[in-house]
Design an enzyme around this catalytic site. Structure first.
Site, short mmCIF file in Angstrom:
data_model
loop_
_atom_site.label_atom_id
_atom_site.label_comp_id
_atom_site.label_asym_id
_atom_site.label_seq_id
_atom_site.Cartn_x
_atom_site.Cartn_y
_atom_site.Cartn_z
N GLU A 85 97.21 80.77 77.02
CA GLU A 85 96.18 80.87 75.97
C GLU A 85 96.33 82.18 75.18
O GLU A 85 96.27 82.18 73.95
CB GLU A 85 94.77 80.83 76.59
CG GLU A 85 94.44 79.58 77.36
CD GLU A 85 94.34 78.32 76.52
OE1 GLU A 85 94.40 78.42 75.28
OE2 GLU A 85 94.22 77.24 77.12
N ASN B 129 97.41 82.44 71.28
CA ASN B 129 96.55 83.10 70.29
C ASN B 129 97.35 84.09 69.43
O ASN B 129 97.17 84.16 68.22
CB ASN B 129 95.42 83.86 71.00
CG ASN B 129 94.21 82.98 71.26
OD1 ASN B 129 94.18 81.83 70.85
ND2 ASN B 129 93.23 83.54 71.94
N ARG C 256 93.26 73.08 67.11
CA ARG C 256 92.95 74.08 68.13
C ARG C 256 91.52 73.82 68.58
O ARG C 256 90.62 73.65 67.74
CB ARG C 256 93.09 75.51 67.57
CG ARG C 256 94.43 75.84 66.97
CD ARG C 256 95.58 75.72 67.94
NE ARG C 256 95.36 76.49 69.16
CZ ARG C 256 95.91 76.17 70.33
NH1 ARG C 256 96.66 75.09 70.45
NH2 ARG C 256 95.68 76.91 71.38
#
Lengths: 142, 101
Positions: free
Chosen positions: A48, A52, A107
């Site tokens: 994650e 990002n 997303r």
């Protein structure tokens, strides 16, 4: 507290490197033989954070993502994911569940929620135009 | 090919294999959406039996397919999820959108 082992790597903000980061963290932490479920949760949190950086931090340009992992003698894993991308202007907003600045890419806006859920501690520091650093820690059973 | 699509008896089944992350989610959703558009089935099954890893990109994949299925009046079911994958799905409350087993 003493650091028993550590590694640091840097890679291009190419989405193919999301799996590279996961494989590196898994290989490194496997030396400690943690339960598979804990390893999976840490791997997911790293995925994650790195995603990002690639999707949001380097949305407008290419750059480098730095990943560093340390393990202490009391079995705490410290992970840092750092980019020098566009930064986050409102960290509180970015960490709200279901908030995303990239809905067109489907997303889910749950990256930080996953990190918070799977790690014991998470800290996000960012400066607009300078980049973002996510530091996380998790005690493992080994 | 990370997804195999079957269409039979008004049901599209997408058998997904490998890892679901941001990098490969686009390819997965392209293949599944094409089948949904082509067959407009009553039921869409996402079979996660071959999925070895999933981060929140998988949540986006399920939410998006729920939306795609609903646009043709179809219903989404997610099957064969491992405990680790179920954990990520529950974080997002996906059981409110689809049957998960």
């Amino acid at each position: 507290m003493k650091i028993l082992n550590e590694f640091k790597m840097s890679f291009k903000s190419d989405s193919r490197n999301e799996s590279l980061a996961r494989v590196a963290v898994t290989a490194f932490l496997s030396q400690l033989d943690p339960p598979v479920s804990e390893l999976t949760e840490i791997k997911t949190a790293v995925s994650e954070a790195v995603t990002n950086s690639i999707v949001h931090g380097y949305r407008y340009e290419e750059g480098k993502v730095e990943l560093s992992v340390r393990v202490s003698d009391n079995s705490i894993v410290y992970i840092k994911v750092k980019d020098s991308g566009c930064g986050i202007s409102d960290i509180e907003k970015a960490m709200e569940p279901l908030y995303t600045s990239a809905p067109e890419e489907e997303r889910a806006g749950l990256g930080f929620a996953v990190m918070e859920s799977f790690m014991d501690k998470i800290k996000v520091t960012s400066r607009a135009g300078r980049g973002t650093t996510v530091t996380m820690q998790r005690k493992i059973s080994c | 090919m990370p997804v195999m699509i079957d269409n039979a008896e008004n049901t599209v089944t997408a058998r997904i294999t490998g890892e679901i992350d941001h990098h490969n989610a686009a390819e997965l959703r392209g293949g599944i959406d094409l089948a949904i558009k082509l067959h407009q089935p009553e039921k869409i099954i996402l079979d996660f039996g071959g999925v070895t890893f999933m981060d929140s990109s998988g949540i986006g994949l399920v939410m998006g397919r729920h939306k795609a299925a609903a646009s043709y009046g179809g219903k989404l079911t997610v099957t064969n999820t491992s405990p680790d994958i179920k954990k990520v799905m529950r974080l997002a409350g996906l059981e409110r959108l689809a049957d998960i087993n």
